[in-house]
Design a protein around this motif. Sequence first.
Motif, PDB file in Angstrom:
ATOM      1  N   TYR A  67      51.490 121.615  67.036  1.00 41.82           N
ATOM      2  CA  TYR A  67      50.660 121.169  66.184  1.00 41.82           C
ATOM      3  C   TYR A  67      50.369 119.677  66.623  1.00 41.82           C
ATOM      4  CZ  TYR A  67      51.572 125.230  63.386  1.00 41.82           C
ATOM      5  OH  TYR A  67      52.119 126.338  62.903  1.00 41.82           O
ATOM      6  N   CYS A  68      48.980 119.516  66.507  1.00 44.68           N
ATOM      7  CA  CYS A  68      48.445 118.265  66.893  1.00 44.68           C
ATOM      8  C   CYS A  68      48.804 117.323  65.724  1.00 44.68           C
ATOM      9  CB  CYS A  68      46.777 118.322  66.799  1.00 44.68           C
ATOM     10  SG  CYS A  68      46.028 116.717  67.394  1.00 44.68           S
ATOM     11  N   ALA A  73      46.305 120.557  63.593  1.00 43.64           N
ATOM     12  CA  ALA A  73      45.473 121.717  63.914  1.00 43.64           C
ATOM     13  C   ALA A  73      46.594 122.399  65.099  1.00 43.64           C
ATOM     14  CB  ALA A  73      44.205 121.399  64.896  1.00 43.64           C
ATOM     15  N   GLU A  77      44.971 126.780  70.070  1.00 49.94           N
ATOM     16  CA  GLU A  77      43.362 126.939  69.920  1.00 49.94           C
ATOM     17  C   GLU A  77      42.528 126.173  70.908  1.00 49.94           C
ATOM     18  OE1 GLU A  77      42.072 129.584  68.149  1.00 49.94           O
ATOM     19  OE2 GLU A  77      43.975 130.051  67.534  1.00 49.94           O
ATOM     20  N   CYS A  87      42.826 119.381  71.984  1.00 49.42           N
ATOM     21  CA  CYS A  87      42.791 119.994  71.012  1.00 49.42           C
ATOM     22  C   CYS A  87      41.454 120.499  70.561  1.00 49.42           C
ATOM     23  CB  CYS A  87      43.445 118.917  69.776  1.00 49.42           C
ATOM     24  SG  CYS A  87      43.342 119.726  68.051  1.00 49.42           S
ATOM     25  N   PHE A  88      41.310 121.673  69.975  1.00 49.14           N
ATOM     26  CA  PHE A  88      40.057 122.061  69.427  1.00 49.14           C
ATOM     27  C   PHE A  88      39.301 121.442  68.187  1.00 49.14           C
ATOM     28  CE2 PHE A  88      42.448 124.588  66.178  1.00 49.14           C
ATOM     29  CZ  PHE A  88      41.225 124.292  65.374  1.00 49.14           C
ATOM     30  N   PHE A  89      40.163 120.915  67.586  1.00 48.24           N
ATOM     31  CA  PHE A  89      39.627 120.335  66.312  1.00 48.24           C
ATOM     32  C   PHE A  89      38.771 119.146  66.295  1.00 48.24           C
ATOM     33  CE2 PHE A  89      40.609 118.892  61.557  1.00 48.24           C
ATOM     34  CZ  PHE A  89      39.430 119.556  61.249  1.00 48.24           C
ATOM     35  N   HIS A  90      39.528 117.888  66.760  1.00 48.65           N
ATOM     36  CA  HIS A  90      38.670 116.830  66.960  1.00 48.65           C
ATOM     37  C   HIS A  90      38.899 116.324  68.497  1.00 48.65           C
ATOM     38  CE1 HIS A  90      39.294 116.028  62.305  1.00 48.65           C
ATOM     39  NE2 HIS A  90      38.057 115.926  62.772  1.00 48.65           N
ATOM     40  N   HIS A  91      39.396 117.233  69.369  1.00 47.33           N
ATOM     41  CA  HIS A  91      39.128 117.106  70.833  1.00 47.33           C
ATOM     42  C   HIS A  91      40.134 116.059  71.353  1.00 47.33           C
ATOM     43  CE1 HIS A  91      35.990 119.933  70.531  1.00 47.33           C
ATOM     44  NE2 HIS A  91      35.502 119.321  69.454  1.00 47.33           N
TER      45      HIS A  91
END
Length: 172
Positions: A67-68, A73, A77, A87-91
């Motif tokens: 997990y990030c 996240a 992913e 990370c796909f969520f906030h990069h």
Amino acid sequence: MNLNSQTFSSTRKPKNFNNPEHFIEGWYWVIPSQNLRVGEVKPVTILGRELVIYRGKDRRVVTFDAYCPHMGAHLAEGKVEGNALRCFFHHWKFDAEGMCIDIPCLDAPVSLKLQTWPTAEKYGMIWVWTGEIPQQPLPFVPELEQKECDVTIPSHFVMNCHPNVVMINAID
């Protein structure tokens, strides 16, 4: 010597060996090497802990906690960029040592590090050390040292035993 039922109770759990509630720090295989291509990231669970594993452009395999640390996240992913994972969520982007090296909205990255796990490949399998620093080399099987290994591992199985029991029988 008086041996009563309390001394050798069949319901008493062993302290360590074959006890699924405890594990010994060591090397454990997680997936066959052939199942992780360059630029690919996958989720894995070992001893109940969720991890992500990826292969960078340099072909090196890296393992992080799943997990990030920013918003939680799941990093499986995410996207492999060179030898790093974004990370796909906030990069947010993490290098192979787990250091945060890029946050798109900031000029300089923050001092933040993901938990990394020592990872190696041998006998056609990817192995993860379940501690901070490996205290021993990967298992040595003389008959397999100079051979290409074709490995088949079920994608998921549950065994009510100590993880070393599975490890000991993996080569069979």
